[in-house]
Every structure is written in structure tokens, then in C-alpha cells.
Motif scaffolding. Sequence first.
Motif, PDB file in Angstrom:
ATOM      1  N   GLY A   1       0.803  -1.133  -0.054  1.00 59.79           N
ATOM      2  CA  GLY A   1       0.081  -0.119   0.066  1.00 59.79           C
ATOM      3  C   GLY A   1       0.668   1.317   0.137  1.00 59.79           C
ATOM      4  N   THR A   2       1.817   1.219   0.624  1.00 61.54           N
ATOM      5  CA  THR A   2       2.661   2.370   0.778  1.00 61.54           C
ATOM      6  C   THR A   2       3.704   2.511  -0.552  1.00 61.54           C
ATOM      7  N   VAL A   3       4.358   1.401  -0.953  1.00 61.38           N
ATOM      8  CA  VAL A   3       5.184   1.297  -2.141  1.00 61.38           C
ATOM      9  C   VAL A   3       4.320   1.698  -3.550  1.00 61.38           C
ATOM     10  N   THR A   4       3.241   1.287  -3.607  1.00 60.84           N
ATOM     11  CA  THR A   4       2.481   1.185  -4.914  1.00 60.84           C
ATOM     12  C   THR A   4       1.179   2.442  -4.703  1.00 60.84           C
ATOM     13  N   GLY A   5       1.008   2.858  -3.461  1.00 58.72           N
ATOM     14  CA  GLY A   5      -0.139   3.641  -3.420  1.00 58.72           C
ATOM     15  C   GLY A   5       0.247   5.160  -2.627  1.00 58.72           C
ATOM     16  N   LEU A   6       0.600   5.330  -1.557  1.00 59.46           N
ATOM     17  CA  LEU A   6       1.153   6.402  -0.635  1.00 59.46           C
ATOM     18  C   LEU A   6       2.134   6.749  -1.428  1.00 59.46           C
TER      19      LEU A   6
ATOM     20  N   GLY B   1      -1.736  -6.242 -11.982  1.00 54.16           N
ATOM     21  CA  GLY B   1      -0.743  -6.248 -10.810  1.00 54.16           C
ATOM     22  C   GLY B   1      -1.175  -6.252  -9.635  1.00 54.16           C
ATOM     23  N   ALA B   2      -2.485  -5.444  -9.338  1.00 50.97           N
ATOM     24  CA  ALA B   2      -3.113  -5.609  -8.184  1.00 50.97           C
ATOM     25  C   ALA B   2      -3.494  -7.092  -7.770  1.00 50.97           C
ATOM     26  N   TRP B   3      -4.250  -7.646  -8.862  1.00 49.97           N
ATOM     27  CA  TRP B   3      -4.700  -9.103  -8.704  1.00 49.97           C
ATOM     28  C   TRP B   3      -3.853 -10.220  -8.581  1.00 49.97           C
ATOM     29  N   ILE B   4      -2.661  -9.965  -9.183  1.00 50.54           N
ATOM     30  CA  ILE B   4      -1.243 -10.766  -9.094  1.00 50.54           C
ATOM     31  C   ILE B   4      -0.882 -10.668  -7.425  1.00 50.54           C
ATOM     32  N   ALA B   5      -0.617  -9.531  -7.057  1.00 52.50           N
ATOM     33  CA  ALA B   5      -0.243  -9.370  -5.595  1.00 52.50           C
ATOM     34  C   ALA B   5      -1.238  -9.824  -4.705  1.00 52.50           C
ATOM     35  N   LEU B   6      -2.548  -9.729  -4.924  1.00 50.51           N
ATOM     36  CA  LEU B   6      -3.393 -10.115  -4.079  1.00 50.51           C
ATOM     37  C   LEU B   6      -3.512 -11.753  -4.277  1.00 50.51           C
ATOM     38  N   TRP B   7      -3.398 -12.400  -5.407  1.00 50.54           N
ATOM     39  CA  TRP B   7      -3.517 -13.839  -5.377  1.00 50.54           C
ATOM     40  C   TRP B   7      -2.255 -14.436  -4.566  1.00 50.54           C
ATOM     41  N   CYS B   8      -1.171 -13.769  -4.848  1.00 49.32           N
ATOM     42  CA  CYS B   8       0.082 -14.218  -4.246  1.00 49.32           C
ATOM     43  C   CYS B   8       0.142 -14.181  -2.710  1.00 49.32           C
ATOM     44  N   THR B   9      -0.629 -13.130  -2.123  1.00 52.75           N
ATOM     45  CA  THR B   9      -0.583 -13.057  -0.622  1.00 52.75           C
ATOM     46  C   THR B   9      -1.542 -14.138  -0.152  1.00 52.75           C
ATOM     47  N   TRP B  10      -2.589 -14.314  -0.862  1.00 52.32           N
ATOM     48  CA  TRP B  10      -3.494 -15.282  -0.494  1.00 52.32           C
ATOM     49  C   TRP B  10      -2.896 -16.745  -0.597  1.00 52.32           C
ATOM     50  N   GLU B  11      -2.122 -16.925  -1.414  1.00 49.15           N
ATOM     51  CA  GLU B  11      -1.289 -18.243  -1.300  1.00 49.15           C
ATOM     52  C   GLU B  11      -0.023 -18.292  -0.270  1.00 49.15           C
ATOM     53  N   PHE B  12       0.421 -17.300   0.143  1.00 46.62           N
ATOM     54  CA  PHE B  12       1.441 -17.130   1.269  1.00 46.62           C
ATOM     55  C   PHE B  12       0.592 -17.581   2.521  1.00 46.62           C
TER      56      PHE B  12
ATOM     57  N   ALA C   1       3.744   0.461 -13.084  1.00 48.90           N
ATOM     58  CA  ALA C   1       3.717   0.833 -14.458  1.00 48.90           C
ATOM     59  C   ALA C   1       2.265   1.439 -15.054  1.00 48.90           C
ATOM     60  N   GLY C   2       1.378   0.628 -14.372  1.00 48.61           N
ATOM     61  CA  GLY C   2       0.108   1.398 -14.583  1.00 48.61           C
ATOM     62  C   GLY C   2      -0.129   2.681 -14.215  1.00 48.61           C
ATOM     63  N   GLU C   3       0.385   3.039 -12.919  1.00 51.45           N
ATOM     64  CA  GLU C   3       0.266   4.537 -12.548  1.00 51.45           C
ATOM     65  C   GLU C   3       1.247   5.414 -13.278  1.00 51.45           C
ATOM     66  N   THR C   4       2.265   4.724 -13.617  1.00 53.76           N
ATOM     67  CA  THR C   4       3.048   5.900 -14.646  1.00 53.76           C
ATOM     68  C   THR C   4       2.492   5.953 -15.995  1.00 53.76           C
ATOM     69  N   ILE C   5       1.552   5.210 -16.283  1.00 50.83           N
ATOM     70  CA  ILE C   5       1.272   5.381 -17.638  1.00 50.83           C
ATOM     71  C   ILE C   5      -0.167   6.320 -17.237  1.00 50.83           C
TER      72      ILE C   5
ATOM     73  N   LEU D   1       6.406  -8.629  -9.260  1.00 55.34           N
ATOM     74  CA  LEU D   1       6.247  -8.480 -10.653  1.00 55.34           C
ATOM     75  C   LEU D   1       4.955  -7.795 -10.393  1.00 55.34           C
ATOM     76  N   GLY D   2       3.885  -8.184  -9.718  1.00 51.68           N
ATOM     77  CA  GLY D   2       2.626  -7.657  -9.635  1.00 51.68           C
ATOM     78  C   GLY D   2       2.550  -6.190  -9.005  1.00 51.68           C
ATOM     79  N   ALA D   3       3.628  -5.887  -7.997  1.00 50.62           N
ATOM     80  CA  ALA D   3       3.727  -4.481  -7.613  1.00 50.62           C
ATOM     81  C   ALA D   3       4.057  -3.652  -8.690  1.00 50.62           C
TER      82      ALA D   3
END
Length: 173
Positions: A16-21, A49-60, A99-103, A92-94
Motif C-alpha cells: 500500500g505504501t510502495v504502490t499507493g502512498l 498487478g493488483a490481482w497478482i499481488a493479492l493472489w500471491c498474498t492469498w497463497e502465502f 507501470a500502470g500508474e506511470t501510464i 512483479l505484480g507491484a
Amino acid sequence: MKPLIKTAIFIVLVPGTVTGLLPYLLVRGHAHLTPSGWRWAGTAPLVLGAWIALWCTWEFSTAGQGTPAPISPPRVLVRRGLYRWVRNPMYLGALLVLAGETILFGSLTLLEYACIVALLFHLFVVLYEEPELARKFGADYASYRQNVPRWLPRPPRSRGKSEGLLNEDYRST
């Protein structure tokens, strides 16, 4: 505290901090989201990217019985889902979110920030995560590392019992 609750706290604090704040603080006042044009193409990598990150955190939390946080890491090596394709899909999700925010914002500042974050991710993985995983999971991690690339996803290779790699984690997605 249960892994899912710890993971939710981690998601808010770190990604949330790295990709949001931090991106918000970097672009506020001099980059504007325009509701038209090519910039909306940034929503695709952002959502993916958000979907990937959430999926991965679920797996963890579920398969790994822990969290992505180094202070409460998984107790089981996670090798299912996206982890069959690449060893670091959460990072990679992050980076896709950035990248999406940059665009979306058309911001050179965010591009520079994303490059710095990518370098820091790489250094963290190489200097801390990989040695720690090798220490914790030994030969199991060594086999995983040989068969799954660090950054560039590729389809899972077929694995046989003779390699000692066919287990529940590899069969499930």
C-alpha cells in the motif's frame, strides 16, 4: 493472529505504501489523471498487478501458512499458482501496478521511481530472500530455484517423482 489478518495488515502497510502512498506523494500537485486518451491503457497493468499481488498474498497465507512479511514468513515453501511460473510474482505484480500508474499519470517521476523500486526489489531478493529461503528450505528450495525462473515467467516444466518435485504444491493451482 491468523495469517490472513497479518497478511491484510502487511498489504496495507508495505504494498500500500510502495504502490499507493509514495506514488501519490510523488505526483500530487503536478500530475493529473485525465479521463481520456491513451493514459487509460494504464488501468490494465494496474488491475493485473493488483490481482497478482493479492493472489500471491492469498497463497502465502493459505498454502504457505504465513505472510509475505519477513517477520512472519511462510512455514511451507509456496510453489503453486503463479509460483509455478516465476519465483517472485508478488514483486512483479507491484511493478505492474507502478507501470500502470506511470501510464495513467503520464509521469516521468513515477517511471524513475518504478525503476528504483525494481532495483531495490532485485537487491532484496538476491541479498536477503534467496539466502534465507535456501537456509530455511534447503534442497527443496534449491530444486525449486533450478526449475523456476527468478523474474521472467515461463510455463512450468514437467516434473517427475524421480526429481522429488511432484507434490501437492505443483499439482494444484
